[in-house]
Design an enzyme around this catalytic site. Structure first.
Site, PDB file in Angstrom:
ATOM      1  N   LYS A   1      77.241 -11.451  61.781  1.00 55.99           N
ATOM      2  CA  LYS A   1      76.011 -12.093  62.247  1.00 55.99           C
ATOM      3  C   LYS A   1      76.298 -12.922  63.515  1.00 55.99           C
ATOM      4  CE  LYS A   1      73.910 -12.256  57.619  1.00 55.99           C
ATOM      5  NZ  LYS A   1      73.286 -13.148  56.594  1.00 55.99           N
TER       6      LYS A   1
ATOM      7  N   TYR B   1      65.220  -7.015  57.162  1.00 54.53           N
ATOM      8  CA  TYR B   1      65.062  -8.003  56.092  1.00 54.53           C
ATOM      9  C   TYR B   1      63.710  -7.895  55.387  1.00 54.53           C
ATOM     10  CZ  TYR B   1      69.395 -10.512  57.201  1.00 54.53           C
ATOM     11  OH  TYR B   1      70.712 -10.875  57.366  1.00 54.53           O
TER      12      TYR B   1
ATOM     13  N   ASN C   1      75.840 -17.589  57.202  1.00 51.73           N
ATOM     14  CA  ASN C   1      76.871 -17.104  56.264  1.00 51.73           C
ATOM     15  C   ASN C   1      77.650 -15.902  56.798  1.00 51.73           C
ATOM     16  OD1 ASN C   1      74.920 -15.169  55.899  1.00 51.73           O
ATOM     17  ND2 ASN C   1      74.626 -15.529  53.710  1.00 51.73           N
TER      18      ASN C   1
ATOM     19  N   HIS D   1      76.675  -9.743  56.971  1.00 48.75           N
ATOM     20  CA  HIS D   1      75.730  -9.007  56.120  1.00 48.75           C
ATOM     21  C   HIS D   1      76.430  -7.781  55.562  1.00 48.75           C
ATOM     22  CE1 HIS D   1      72.208  -6.853  54.674  1.00 48.75           C
ATOM     23  NE2 HIS D   1      72.781  -5.782  55.196  1.00 48.75           N
TER      24      HIS D   1
ATOM     25  N   GLU E   1      69.916   1.063  55.782  1.00 47.59           N
ATOM     26  CA  GLU E   1      70.387   0.195  56.866  1.00 47.59           C
ATOM     27  C   GLU E   1      71.227   0.972  57.886  1.00 47.59           C
ATOM     28  OE1 GLU E   1      72.190  -2.966  54.601  1.00 47.59           O
ATOM     29  OE2 GLU E   1      70.232  -3.707  53.922  1.00 47.59           O
TER      30      GLU E   1
END
Ligand code: DAT
Ligand code: MG
Length: 148
Positions: A9, A49, A112, A115, A126
């Site tokens: 990310k 998302y 975080n 992904h 994805e």
């Protein structure tokens, strides 16, 4: 062979963690079949998302994931989807075990680091969302004889 979609990310890219993260999956024995540094459009972020679109954090999530480049990857290997999730650690870095990526590098749930697809269906969805078929490379590695 099973494939999964993993993505460093924007926070992980800015913090210089691409190399460490790639290294962890390589050392484990997984094989990289596609990778690119890219920016995510708002449209792609909302699609990626989409399962979270009713959640209160959705707009922050879209804003965060579009805030800088990400490093998108496809990895292949035995049981890679679930094993990669274990190597990432739990969603909230405060609860993630030391030794996991989120446990070692993250402090808050909104940043975080990584992904990873959570099921066969989400991996397929994805991978298609982020990669053209010709961007994925099929090749054999002799070292796989020493991993499998
Ligand atoms: P994961 O990324 O572990 O698959 P998820 O799919 O439940 O977790 O959520 C997607 C992302 O949304 C997650 O990586 C960080 C963010 N997120 C999840 N729960 C959150 C919360 N309660 N508050 C803020 N952000 C959250
Ligand atoms: Mg998820």
């Amino acid at each position: 062979m099973e494939k999964t979609f993993l993505m460093v990310k924007p926070d992980g890219v800015q913090r210089g963690l691409i190399g460490d993260i790639v290294s962890r999956f390589e050392s484990k024995g997984f094989q990289l079949v596609g990778a690119k540094l890219m920016s995510i459009s708002e449209e792609l972020a909302e699609k990626h998302y989409e399962e979270h679109k009713e959640r209160p954090f959705f707009s922050d999530l879209v804003q965060f994931i579009t805030s800088g480049p990400v490093f998108a990857m496809v990895w292949q290997g035995e049981h890679v989807i679930a094993t990669a999730r274990q190597m990432m650690g739990t969603t909230n870095p405060q609860e993630a075990a030391p030794g996991t990526i989120r446990g070692d590098y993250g402090l808050i749930v909104g940043k975080n680091i990584i992904h990873g697809s959570d099921s066969v269906q989400s991996a397929e969805r994805e991978i298609k969302l982020f990669f053209q078929e010709e961007e994925l490379v099929e090749y054999s590695k002799l070292i796989n004889n020493w991993i499998y």
